[in-house]
Scaffold this active site. Structure first.
Site, PDB file in Angstrom:
ATOM      1  N   GLU A 127       0.854  -1.187   0.063  1.00  0.00           N
ATOM      2  CA  GLU A 127       0.034   0.063   0.009  1.00  0.00           C
ATOM      3  C   GLU A 127       0.790   1.108  -0.201  1.00  0.00           C
ATOM      4  O   GLU A 127       0.611   2.166  -0.648  1.00  0.00           O
ATOM      5  CB  GLU A 127      -0.828   0.021   1.273  1.00  0.00           C
ATOM      6  CG  GLU A 127      -1.885  -1.163   1.339  1.00  0.00           C
ATOM      7  CD  GLU A 127      -1.288  -2.220   2.084  1.00  0.00           C
ATOM      8  OE1 GLU A 127      -0.085  -2.543   1.810  1.00  0.00           O
ATOM      9  OE2 GLU A 127      -2.176  -2.966   2.801  1.00  0.00           O
TER      10      GLU A 127
ATOM     11  N   CYS B  90      -2.050  -2.737   7.453  1.00  0.00           N
ATOM     12  CA  CYS B  90      -1.421  -2.602   8.638  1.00  0.00           C
ATOM     13  C   CYS B  90      -1.489  -1.241   9.063  1.00  0.00           C
ATOM     14  O   CYS B  90      -1.870  -0.283   8.312  1.00  0.00           O
ATOM     15  CB  CYS B  90       0.106  -2.793   8.647  1.00  0.00           C
ATOM     16  SG  CYS B  90       1.063  -1.802   7.993  1.00  0.00           S
TER      17      CYS B  90
HETATM   18  N1  THU Z   1       2.223  -6.347   4.144  1.00  0.00           N
HETATM   19  C1  THU Z   1       1.569  -5.617   3.035  1.00  0.00           C
HETATM   20  O1  THU Z   1       2.196  -5.440   2.063  1.00  0.00           O
HETATM   21  N2  THU Z   1       0.494  -4.825   3.459  1.00  0.00           N
HETATM   22  C2  THU Z   1       0.013  -5.039   4.595  1.00  0.00           C
HETATM   23  O2  THU Z   1      -1.219  -4.238   4.563  1.00  0.00           O
HETATM   24  C3  THU Z   1       0.226  -6.192   5.516  1.00  0.00           C
HETATM   25  C4  THU Z   1       1.483  -6.570   5.405  1.00  0.00           C
HETATM   26  C5  THU Z   1       3.427  -7.015   3.932  1.00  0.00           C
HETATM   27  C6  THU Z   1       4.528  -6.612   4.733  1.00  0.00           C
HETATM   28  C7  THU Z   1       5.373  -8.007   4.476  1.00  0.00           C
HETATM   29  O3  THU Z   1       6.175  -7.741   3.455  1.00  0.00           O
HETATM   30  C8  THU Z   1       4.506  -8.970   4.193  1.00  0.00           C
HETATM   31  O4  THU Z   1       3.499  -8.416   4.214  1.00  0.00           O
HETATM   32  C9  THU Z   1       4.212  -9.824   6.000  1.00  0.00           C
HETATM   33  O5  THU Z   1       3.891  -8.781   6.909  1.00  0.00           O
END
Ligand code: THU
Length: 160
Positions: A74, A111
């Site tokens: 994101e 997140c």
């Molecule tokens: N991750 C995202 O790209 N977006 C989110 O909203 C949650 C987590 C990624 C970060 C990391 O590379 C992997 O997912 C595991 O946390």
């Protein structure tokens, strides 16, 4: 004692119920999971940001052996959109994720750090971002990041 209740609102869709513009944006986010660099988590996330001009800017999560140096899909998409097109508001953002088994059944919850960046982007352009969280069983739509981040911190909190 007083009691404060902050309500948040989601719309829940099946993929077939979406209009063409939203299903295309979600398709882009799904496609972008193929560009994810996630050798550590094996969790592949894609994001597609629709700008007011109609341009779509995409992103995927990019991990690093030094874990905190990686970035979520994101934020990759939003920072790219804001860098490339600083004059165009982001009006919608679709997010999709898959693990080694396939796309998540439940909508991917972004997140906290990404929610915070979505908020800054909304405030910067003074324009809400409609957020589409993809899952194979349901798609959640929120009309603004305000519904993902109640009681949020923004520049007004620093006003003296
Ligand atoms: N991750 C995202 O790209 N977006 C989110 O909203 C949650 C987590 C990624 C970060 C990391 O590379 C992997 O997912 C595991 O946390």
């Amino acid at each position: 004692m007083k009691y404060l209740n902050l309500n948040i609102t989601f719309n829940i869709y099946q993929y077939e119920e979406l209009n063409e513009s939203d299903s295309k944006l979600i398709d882009k986010a799904c496609e972008m999971t193929k560009h994810s660099y996630a050798p550590y988590s094996k969790f592949y996330v894609g994001a597609a940001a629709l700008l007011k001009s109609g341009i779509v800017v995409t992103g995927s999560n990019q991990e690093n052996a030094a874990y905190p140096s990686g970035l979520c899909a994101e934020r990759t998409a939003l920072f790219a959109a804001n860098s490339l097109y600083p004059d165009y508001p982001v009006i919608a953002l679709a997010i999709a994720a898959r693990n080694t088994q396939g796309f998540l059944k439940k909508p991917i919850p972004p997140c906290g750090a990404c929610r915070q960046v979505m908020l800054e982007t909304e405030n910067r352009f003074n324009h809400p971002i409609r957020i589409l969280l993809y899952g194979t069983e349901a798609i959640y739509e929120v009309k603004s990041v305000v519904d993902l981040l109640p009681l949020s911190f923004d520049k007004t909190a620093m006003d003296i």
